[in-house]
Design a protein around this motif. Structure first.
Motif, mmCIF file in Angstrom:
data_model
loop_
_atom_site.group_PDB
_atom_site.id
_atom_site.type_symbol
_atom_site.label_atom_id
_atom_site.label_comp_id
_atom_site.label_asym_id
_atom_site.label_seq_id
_atom_site.Cartn_x
_atom_site.Cartn_y
_atom_site.Cartn_z
ATOM 1 N N TYR A 36 -62.945 -32.308 35.840
ATOM 2 C CA TYR A 36 -63.839 -33.336 35.324
ATOM 3 C C TYR A 36 -64.792 -33.738 36.443
ATOM 4 O O TYR A 36 -64.373 -33.932 37.581
ATOM 5 C CB TYR A 36 -63.051 -34.556 34.838
ATOM 6 C CG TYR A 36 -63.951 -35.634 34.288
ATOM 7 C CD1 TYR A 36 -64.614 -35.438 33.081
ATOM 8 C CD2 TYR A 36 -64.164 -36.800 34.994
ATOM 9 C CE1 TYR A 36 -65.461 -36.411 32.577
ATOM 10 C CE2 TYR A 36 -65.013 -37.781 34.493
ATOM 11 C CZ TYR A 36 -65.660 -37.576 33.288
ATOM 12 O OH TYR A 36 -66.502 -38.538 32.797
ATOM 13 N N ARG A 37 -66.079 -33.817 36.105
ATOM 14 C CA ARG A 37 -67.098 -34.190 37.082
ATOM 15 C C ARG A 37 -67.659 -35.557 36.688
ATOM 16 O O ARG A 37 -68.538 -35.646 35.825
ATOM 17 C CB ARG A 37 -68.187 -33.128 37.124
ATOM 18 C CG ARG A 37 -67.596 -31.748 37.452
ATOM 19 C CD ARG A 37 -68.547 -30.606 37.375
ATOM 20 N NE ARG A 37 -69.241 -30.541 36.100
ATOM 21 C CZ ARG A 37 -70.269 -29.728 35.863
ATOM 22 N NH1 ARG A 37 -70.703 -28.922 36.794
ATOM 23 N NH2 ARG A 37 -70.852 -29.709 34.686
ATOM 24 N N PRO A 38 -67.111 -36.652 37.264
ATOM 25 C CA PRO A 38 -67.492 -37.996 36.827
ATOM 26 C C PRO A 38 -68.980 -38.297 37.010
ATOM 27 O O PRO A 38 -69.563 -39.019 36.201
ATOM 28 C CB PRO A 38 -66.624 -38.923 37.683
ATOM 29 C CG PRO A 38 -66.102 -38.109 38.798
ATOM 30 C CD PRO A 38 -66.120 -36.675 38.345
ATOM 31 N N GLU A 39 -69.598 -37.743 38.033
ATOM 32 C CA GLU A 39 -71.019 -38.014 38.270
ATOM 33 C C GLU A 39 -71.911 -37.467 37.157
ATOM 34 O O GLU A 39 -73.047 -37.907 36.986
ATOM 35 C CB GLU A 39 -71.461 -37.447 39.633
ATOM 36 C CG GLU A 39 -71.569 -35.937 39.719
ATOM 37 C CD GLU A 39 -70.241 -35.185 39.881
ATOM 38 O OE1 GLU A 39 -70.282 -33.944 39.954
ATOM 39 O OE2 GLU A 39 -69.160 -35.824 39.916
ATOM 40 N N ARG A 40 -71.386 -36.504 36.388
ATOM 41 C CA ARG A 40 -72.147 -35.911 35.273
ATOM 42 C C ARG A 40 -71.501 -36.221 33.923
ATOM 43 O O ARG A 40 -71.998 -35.757 32.901
ATOM 44 C CB ARG A 40 -72.239 -34.394 35.461
ATOM 45 C CG ARG A 40 -72.952 -34.021 36.759
ATOM 46 C CD ARG A 40 -73.080 -32.549 36.918
ATOM 47 N NE ARG A 40 -74.237 -32.110 36.141
ATOM 48 C CZ ARG A 40 -74.670 -30.860 36.078
ATOM 49 N NH1 ARG A 40 -74.041 -29.927 36.750
ATOM 50 N NH2 ARG A 40 -75.702 -30.541 35.355
ATOM 51 N N ASP A 41 -70.379 -36.946 33.935
ATOM 52 C CA ASP A 41 -69.594 -37.209 32.729
ATOM 53 C C ASP A 41 -69.369 -35.892 31.982
ATOM 54 O O ASP A 41 -69.629 -35.759 30.802
ATOM 55 C CB ASP A 41 -70.288 -38.236 31.826
ATOM 56 C CG ASP A 41 -69.387 -38.711 30.688
ATOM 57 O OD1 ASP A 41 -68.146 -38.560 30.788
ATOM 58 O OD2 ASP A 41 -69.928 -39.211 29.677
ATOM 59 N N SER A 42 -68.878 -34.904 32.731
ATOM 60 C CA SER A 42 -68.822 -33.525 32.237
ATOM 61 C C SER A 42 -67.509 -32.850 32.623
ATOM 62 O O SER A 42 -67.037 -32.978 33.747
ATOM 63 C CB SER A 42 -69.988 -32.737 32.850
ATOM 64 O OG SER A 42 -69.846 -31.357 32.632
#
Length: 131
Positions: A36-42
Motif C-alpha cells: 500500500y502506498r499511502p502517499e498515492r492512496d494506492s
C-alpha cells in the motif's frame, strides 16, 4: 536493443478487492508482493505467471473508465497461453464469468476465446498445444 520477453503488464482497477479476487481466486495467479502506498492512496499487487512474467495490479482513487468497446487505439487485449482451453472456459463459466464462444485463428488453426476482467479489460485465452 534486444528485447527478451514481456516482463509485466500493469493493470489499473476500480475495485481493488474485487480485482484481486478475480486475478488470484479465479485466474489462479499467486501473489508475489503486495504494497500500500499511502502517499498515492494506492495498492500495488504483483502477481506471478508460470513463465516468470508478472501482472501488476494497481488501484487509484477515482480512475477514469477505459474505452474497450468499440475497440480503441492502444493496447487491445492481454492474452494468456493455455494448454487446455476447454478446462479454462469451464473454470471461468463456473465462476460466472461471461466467456465468448471459442473461435479458431484462421492463420494458426489455434483455438481462442475472450472474456473480461471486473473492469471490462479484454482478456484472451489462446490454446497452445504440445508445449
Amino acid at each position: 536493443m534486444l528485447l527478451q520477453k514481456i516482463h509485466h503488464a500493469a493493470i489499473i482497477c476500480s475495485d481493488y478487492a474485487g480485482s484481486k479476487a478475480f486475478y488470484c481466486d479465479i485466474l489462479g495467479l499467486p501473489v508475489l508482493d503486495e504494497n500500500y502506498r499511502p502517499e498515492r492512496d494506492s495498492w500495488k499487487l504483483d502477481l506471478g505467471l508460470p513463465d516468470g512474467g508478472q501482472i501488476e495490479l494497481f488501484s487509484f482513487p477515482d480512475v477514469p473508465k477505459r474505452a474497450s468497446r468499440p475497440e480503441a487505439c492502444g493496447l487491445r487485449h492481454l492474452a494468456f497461453a493455455v494448454a487446455d482451453l476447454d478446462a479454462c472456459v469451464c473454470t471461468l463459466t463456473g465462476a460466472e464469468v461471461d466467456v465468448e464462444p471459442i473461435r479458431i485463428d484462421p492463420f494458426t488453426g489455434a483455438r481462442f476465446t475472450f472474456f473480461a476482467d471486473p473492469d471490462g479489460l479484454p482478456l484472451e485465452l489462446y490454446e497452445v498445444l504440445g508445449k
